[in-house]
Design a protein around this motif. Sequence first.
Motif, PDB file in Angstrom:
ATOM      1  N   LEU A   8       0.832  -1.202   0.000  1.00  0.00           N
ATOM      2  CA  LEU A   8       0.000   0.000   0.000  1.00  0.00           C
ATOM      3  C   LEU A   8       0.869   1.255   0.000  1.00  0.00           C
ATOM      4  O   LEU A   8       0.589   2.212  -0.729  1.00  0.00           O
ATOM      5  CB  LEU A   8      -0.961   0.004   1.193  1.00  0.00           C
ATOM      6  N   VAL A   9       1.919   1.261   0.781  1.00  0.00           N
ATOM      7  CA  VAL A   9       2.829   2.408   0.812  1.00  0.00           C
ATOM      8  C   VAL A   9       3.459   2.596  -0.563  1.00  0.00           C
ATOM      9  O   VAL A   9       3.505   3.712  -1.097  1.00  0.00           O
ATOM     10  CB  VAL A   9       3.909   2.231   1.909  1.00  0.00           C
ATOM     11  N   GLN A  10       3.940   1.530  -1.160  1.00  0.00           N
ATOM     12  CA  GLN A  10       4.546   1.619  -2.490  1.00  0.00           C
ATOM     13  C   GLN A  10       3.534   2.108  -3.524  1.00  0.00           C
ATOM     14  O   GLN A  10       3.857   2.953  -4.377  1.00  0.00           O
ATOM     15  CB  GLN A  10       5.109   0.259  -2.899  1.00  0.00           C
ATOM     16  N   PHE A  11       2.305   1.599  -3.453  1.00  0.00           N
ATOM     17  CA  PHE A  11       1.244   2.013  -4.363  1.00  0.00           C
ATOM     18  C   PHE A  11       0.985   3.509  -4.223  1.00  0.00           C
ATOM     19  O   PHE A  11       0.933   4.239  -5.231  1.00  0.00           O
ATOM     20  CB  PHE A  11      -0.031   1.212  -4.080  1.00  0.00           C
ATOM     21  N   LEU A  12       0.806   3.981  -2.984  1.00  0.00           N
ATOM     22  CA  LEU A  12       0.530   5.404  -2.767  1.00  0.00           C
ATOM     23  C   LEU A  12       1.689   6.279  -3.226  1.00  0.00           C
ATOM     24  O   LEU A  12       1.473   7.310  -3.865  1.00  0.00           O
ATOM     25  CB  LEU A  12       0.230   5.676  -1.293  1.00  0.00           C
ATOM     26  N   ARG A  13       2.900   5.896  -2.898  1.00  0.00           N
ATOM     27  CA  ARG A  13       4.056   6.690  -3.327  1.00  0.00           C
ATOM     28  C   ARG A  13       4.108   6.792  -4.858  1.00  0.00           C
ATOM     29  O   ARG A  13       4.373   7.866  -5.397  1.00  0.00           O
ATOM     30  CB  ARG A  13       5.346   6.102  -2.791  1.00  0.00           C
ATOM     31  N   ALA A  14       3.825   5.721  -5.559  1.00  0.00           N
ATOM     32  CA  ALA A  14       3.823   5.747  -7.024  1.00  0.00           C
ATOM     33  C   ALA A  14       2.735   6.659  -7.569  1.00  0.00           C
ATOM     34  O   ALA A  14       2.967   7.438  -8.506  1.00  0.00           O
ATOM     35  CB  ALA A  14       3.667   4.336  -7.582  1.00  0.00           C
ATOM     36  N   ARG A  15       1.519   6.590  -6.994  1.00  0.00           N
ATOM     37  CA  ARG A  15       0.438   7.440  -7.472  1.00  0.00           C
ATOM     38  C   ARG A  15       0.739   8.912  -7.161  1.00  0.00           C
ATOM     39  O   ARG A  15       0.451   9.798  -7.975  1.00  0.00           O
ATOM     40  CB  ARG A  15      -0.903   7.058  -6.814  1.00  0.00           C
ATOM     41  N   LEU A  16       1.290   9.201  -5.994  1.00  0.00           N
ATOM     42  CA  LEU A  16       1.620  10.583  -5.646  1.00  0.00           C
ATOM     43  C   LEU A  16       2.718  11.119  -6.557  1.00  0.00           C
ATOM     44  O   LEU A  16       2.673  12.284  -6.973  1.00  0.00           O
ATOM     45  CB  LEU A  16       2.022  10.681  -4.170  1.00  0.00           C
ATOM     46  N   ASP A  17       3.681  10.285  -6.885  1.00  0.00           N
ATOM     47  CA  ASP A  17       4.720  10.695  -7.839  1.00  0.00           C
ATOM     48  C   ASP A  17       4.097  11.034  -9.191  1.00  0.00           C
ATOM     49  O   ASP A  17       4.475  12.025  -9.825  1.00  0.00           O
ATOM     50  CB  ASP A  17       5.767   9.594  -8.011  1.00  0.00           C
ATOM     51  N   GLU A  18       3.136  10.211  -9.640  1.00  0.00           N
ATOM     52  CA  GLU A  18       2.456  10.476 -10.911  1.00  0.00           C
ATOM     53  C   GLU A  18       1.679  11.788 -10.852  1.00  0.00           C
ATOM     54  O   GLU A  18       1.738  12.593 -11.787  1.00  0.00           O
ATOM     55  CB  GLU A  18       1.509   9.328 -11.257  1.00  0.00           C
ATOM     56  N   ASP A  19       0.953  12.005  -9.758  1.00  0.00           N
ATOM     57  CA  ASP A  19       0.190  13.248  -9.604  1.00  0.00           C
ATOM     58  C   ASP A  19       1.113  14.467  -9.630  1.00  0.00           C
ATOM     59  O   ASP A  19       0.817  15.478 -10.277  1.00  0.00           O
ATOM     60  CB  ASP A  19      -0.600  13.245  -8.292  1.00  0.00           C
ATOM     61  N   ALA A  20       2.240  14.370  -8.929  1.00  0.00           N
ATOM     62  CA  ALA A  20       3.184  15.486  -8.883  1.00  0.00           C
ATOM     63  C   ALA A  20       3.786  15.750 -10.256  1.00  0.00           C
ATOM     64  O   ALA A  20       3.917  16.917 -10.669  1.00  0.00           O
ATOM     65  CB  ALA A  20       4.285  15.198  -7.862  1.00  0.00           C
TER      66      ALA A  20
END
Length: 142
Positions: A8-20
């Motif tokens: 879940l942490v890895q998933f969120l970090r990847a999505r936040l990187d994409e959003d940024a």
Amino acid sequence: MMDVMDDLVQFLRARLDEDAELARQAEQVGGAPSWDRAADVLLLPGLQTRRRLADRGVPDALQGAVEAHAARHDPARVLAEVDAKREVVNAYERMVAEFQDSGPAMVSYDRLVGSVSSLRTALEFLALPYADHPDYRDTWRP
């Protein structure tokens, strides 16, 4: 308990990187992070061609809301939200690490269990907007 770098942490970090990254790309339109609106036109800094929402078939009653919504979610705000969400992820990781270094005999053990559990729930809620992503898992649904 949870591994510090769980899925879940890895998933969120990847999505936040994409959003940024998308926000930084959008920021390059005119070179400014903030967008504004005037009358019935969404103003993107440096954009030469502006299409009225009415020209796209948006009813008059909704145009102001659509423009305000787009301006409110400009790159600067998206980047600020990404930073805030990253801090929640970081807090979870810190609590998990502290929990893993502790044991049931510690006076603050119950507090740590509660903190990790609460932050985990917060991460699950942060992941909900990405539920349509192919890597999202229904087991993360709060």
